[in-house]
Design a protein around this motif. Structure first.
Motif, PDB file in Angstrom:
ATOM      1  N   UNK A  54       0.957  -1.208  -0.094  1.00  0.00           N
ATOM      2  CA  UNK A  54      -0.031  -0.182  -0.025  1.00  0.00           C
ATOM      3  C   UNK A  54       0.797   1.221  -0.178  1.00  0.00           C
ATOM      4  N   UNK A  55       1.134   1.839  -1.169  1.00  0.00           N
ATOM      5  CA  UNK A  55       1.758   2.892  -1.280  1.00  0.00           C
ATOM      6  C   UNK A  55       1.526   3.877  -2.524  1.00  0.00           C
ATOM      7  N   UNK A  56       1.510   5.048  -2.405  1.00  0.00           N
ATOM      8  CA  UNK A  56       0.939   5.760  -3.637  1.00  0.00           C
ATOM      9  C   UNK A  56       2.181   6.730  -4.134  1.00  0.00           C
ATOM     10  N   UNK A  57       2.240   6.649  -5.639  1.00  0.00           N
ATOM     11  CA  UNK A  57       3.089   7.558  -6.244  1.00  0.00           C
ATOM     12  C   UNK A  57       2.529   8.782  -6.771  1.00  0.00           C
ATOM     13  N   UNK A  58       3.279   9.823  -7.022  1.00  0.00           N
ATOM     14  CA  UNK A  58       2.894  11.059  -7.666  1.00  0.00           C
ATOM     15  C   UNK A  58       4.072  11.770  -8.015  1.00  0.00           C
ATOM     16  N   UNK A  59       4.025  12.513  -9.017  1.00  0.00           N
ATOM     17  CA  UNK A  59       4.909  13.492  -9.661  1.00  0.00           C
ATOM     18  C   UNK A  59       5.377  13.305 -11.106  1.00  0.00           C
ATOM     19  N   UNK A  60       5.349  11.896 -11.589  1.00  0.00           N
ATOM     20  CA  UNK A  60       5.915  11.523 -12.892  1.00  0.00           C
ATOM     21  C   UNK A  60       4.708  11.216 -13.743  1.00  0.00           C
ATOM     22  N   UNK A  61       5.138  11.183 -15.043  1.00  0.00           N
ATOM     23  CA  UNK A  61       4.093  10.950 -16.022  1.00  0.00           C
ATOM     24  C   UNK A  61       3.262   9.443 -15.905  1.00  0.00           C
ATOM     25  N   UNK A  62       4.120   8.717 -15.481  1.00  0.00           N
ATOM     26  CA  UNK A  62       3.660   7.094 -15.198  1.00  0.00           C
ATOM     27  C   UNK A  62       3.110   6.905 -13.797  1.00  0.00           C
ATOM     28  N   UNK A  63       3.058   7.800 -13.019  1.00  0.00           N
ATOM     29  CA  UNK A  63       2.641   7.547 -11.642  1.00  0.00           C
ATOM     30  C   UNK A  63       1.358   6.858 -11.474  1.00  0.00           C
ATOM     31  N   UNK A  64       0.237   7.562 -12.178  1.00  0.00           N
ATOM     32  CA  UNK A  64      -1.165   7.025 -11.986  1.00  0.00           C
ATOM     33  C   UNK A  64      -1.301   5.606 -12.515  1.00  0.00           C
ATOM     34  N   UNK A  65      -0.691   5.439 -13.912  1.00  0.00           N
ATOM     35  CA  UNK A  65      -0.795   3.828 -14.167  1.00  0.00           C
ATOM     36  C   UNK A  65      -0.036   3.209 -13.135  1.00  0.00           C
ATOM     37  N   UNK A  66       0.879   3.374 -12.776  1.00  0.00           N
ATOM     38  CA  UNK A  66       1.531   2.522 -11.777  1.00  0.00           C
ATOM     39  C   UNK A  66       0.878   2.400 -10.364  1.00  0.00           C
ATOM     40  N   UNK A  67       0.225   3.194 -10.071  1.00  0.00           N
ATOM     41  CA  UNK A  67      -0.602   3.111  -8.798  1.00  0.00           C
ATOM     42  C   UNK A  67      -1.662   2.175  -9.088  1.00  0.00           C
ATOM     43  N   UNK A  68      -2.439   2.454 -10.290  1.00  0.00           N
ATOM     44  CA  UNK A  68      -3.343   1.314 -10.615  1.00  0.00           C
ATOM     45  C   UNK A  68      -3.024  -0.100 -10.773  1.00  0.00           C
ATOM     46  N   UNK A  69      -2.000  -0.199 -11.456  1.00  0.00           N
ATOM     47  CA  UNK A  69      -1.306  -1.420 -11.560  1.00  0.00           C
ATOM     48  C   UNK A  69      -1.148  -2.208 -10.058  1.00  0.00           C
ATOM     49  N   UNK A  70      -0.455  -1.500  -9.283  1.00  0.00           N
ATOM     50  CA  UNK A  70      -0.180  -1.720  -7.992  1.00  0.00           C
ATOM     51  C   UNK A  70      -1.682  -2.283  -7.229  1.00  0.00           C
ATOM     52  N   UNK A  71      -2.605  -1.805  -7.604  1.00  0.00           N
ATOM     53  CA  UNK A  71      -3.918  -2.355  -7.231  1.00  0.00           C
ATOM     54  C   UNK A  71      -4.265  -3.557  -7.384  1.00  0.00           C
ATOM     55  N   UNK A  72      -3.690  -4.151  -8.473  1.00  0.00           N
ATOM     56  CA  UNK A  72      -4.166  -5.549  -8.572  1.00  0.00           C
ATOM     57  C   UNK A  72      -3.239  -6.414  -7.572  1.00  0.00           C
TER      58      UNK A  72
END
Length: 276
Positions: A110-128
């Motif tokens: 459970x961690x949340x990334x921000x500040x880079x172009x791929x951050x939102x995509x990566x966060x969604x993938x981490x949800x899996x």
């Protein structure tokens, strides 16, 4: 006159050095983290299917840390943060030169990334992955519940397998729609090789999740190479589970192309060591 020329030359050298230093500083990437409980964290360079390389360490102040580094090229590169404290948290991230990334850590999944172009995509993938871990936690509760009958446990196991299959399919479909080539290929390779996938059909589903652009990256080439010599790859992953006779028989049955692969060489090395 000579004195003036020397001053001009010195000024030119100084300007060149300053420009070089500015370029290096601008080229660095940075990650800032919060939510860490230990006193020190470690930065590793991730090499899929190989040992990670320790690069640096940083002190943690009030749960926060900072790392700076630079990639050898302009591609996204994977790294790992490791907290060797009470919870031994470890998590990976991808970053490009010049980017500034922030991460808020609650736990390993459970961690949340921000500040880079791929951050939102990566966060969604981490949800899996978080969903997978929650489902596994629920399964452990079922298996440890002595009040359930064998039929009840089997019924719940069947539900669990169906949920995992649905989640796997959803994850693969998500990978297919990642249009950042390096991210797409890295995640396909990581998921296909780190989740115990030893069935060629299932590995092929991951390979098919590569976008055309992702297939052209180094990670994409690696995925296709594994699929081409899958029998050798699968055998190299099962060395600790099989007896020597079975390993030798399966090695001898490999096709010639598979025998020439790096995975077969690992198997052969294992067999030679057992002779000693």
């Amino acid at each position: 006159m000579k004195h003036i020329q020397k001053l001009k030359l010195l000024a030119l050298i100084l300007a060149a050095v300053l420009m070089q230093n500015c370029g290096k500083e601008k080229n660095n990437w940075q990650i800032k983290g919060s939510g860490i409980t230990s006193k020190v964290v470690y930065l590793y360079k991730v090499n899929p299917m190989e040992a990670d390389i320790l690069l640096d360490s940083a002190k943690v102040d009030k749960g926060k840390f900072v790392f700076e580094n630079s990639n050898i090229n302009e591609h996204l590169a994977p790294y790992k943060i490791v907290e060797k404290g009470k919870d031994s948290i470890a998590f990976d991230f991808l970053i490009a030169n010049g980017e500034r990334l922030q991460v808020a850590v609650k736990d390993e999944f459970d961690r949340a990334f921000s500040g880079t172009p791929i951050a939102k995509i990566y966060n969604k993938f981490l949800g899996f992955r978080k969903t997978e871990m929650n489902d596994l936690a629920e399964l452990r509760k079922v298996l440890s519940d002595s009040t359930l009958s064998e039929d009840q446990v089997n019924a719940k196991m069947l539900i669990f397998k169906e949920k995992m299959q649905d989640l796997e399919n959803e994850k693969i479909e998500f990978l297919k729609n990642i249009q950042v080539p390096d991210l797409n290929a890295y995640l396909v390779l990581r998921e296909a090789t780190s989740t115990g996938v030893l069935e060629k059909e299932l590995f092929g589903k991951y390979a098919n999740a590569l976008t055309p652009e992702g297939s052209m990256t180094n990670y994409g080439h690696k995925v296709h190479r594994i699929y081409e010599v899958f029998d050798a790859y699968a055998l190299s992953r099962e060395l600790d589970l099989l007896d020597t006779a079975t390993i030798r028989t399966r090695y001898n049955n490999l096709e010639e192309d598979s025998k020439n692969s790096e995975f077969a060489q690992e198997v052969l090395k294992n067999l030679e060591q057992k002779k000693q």
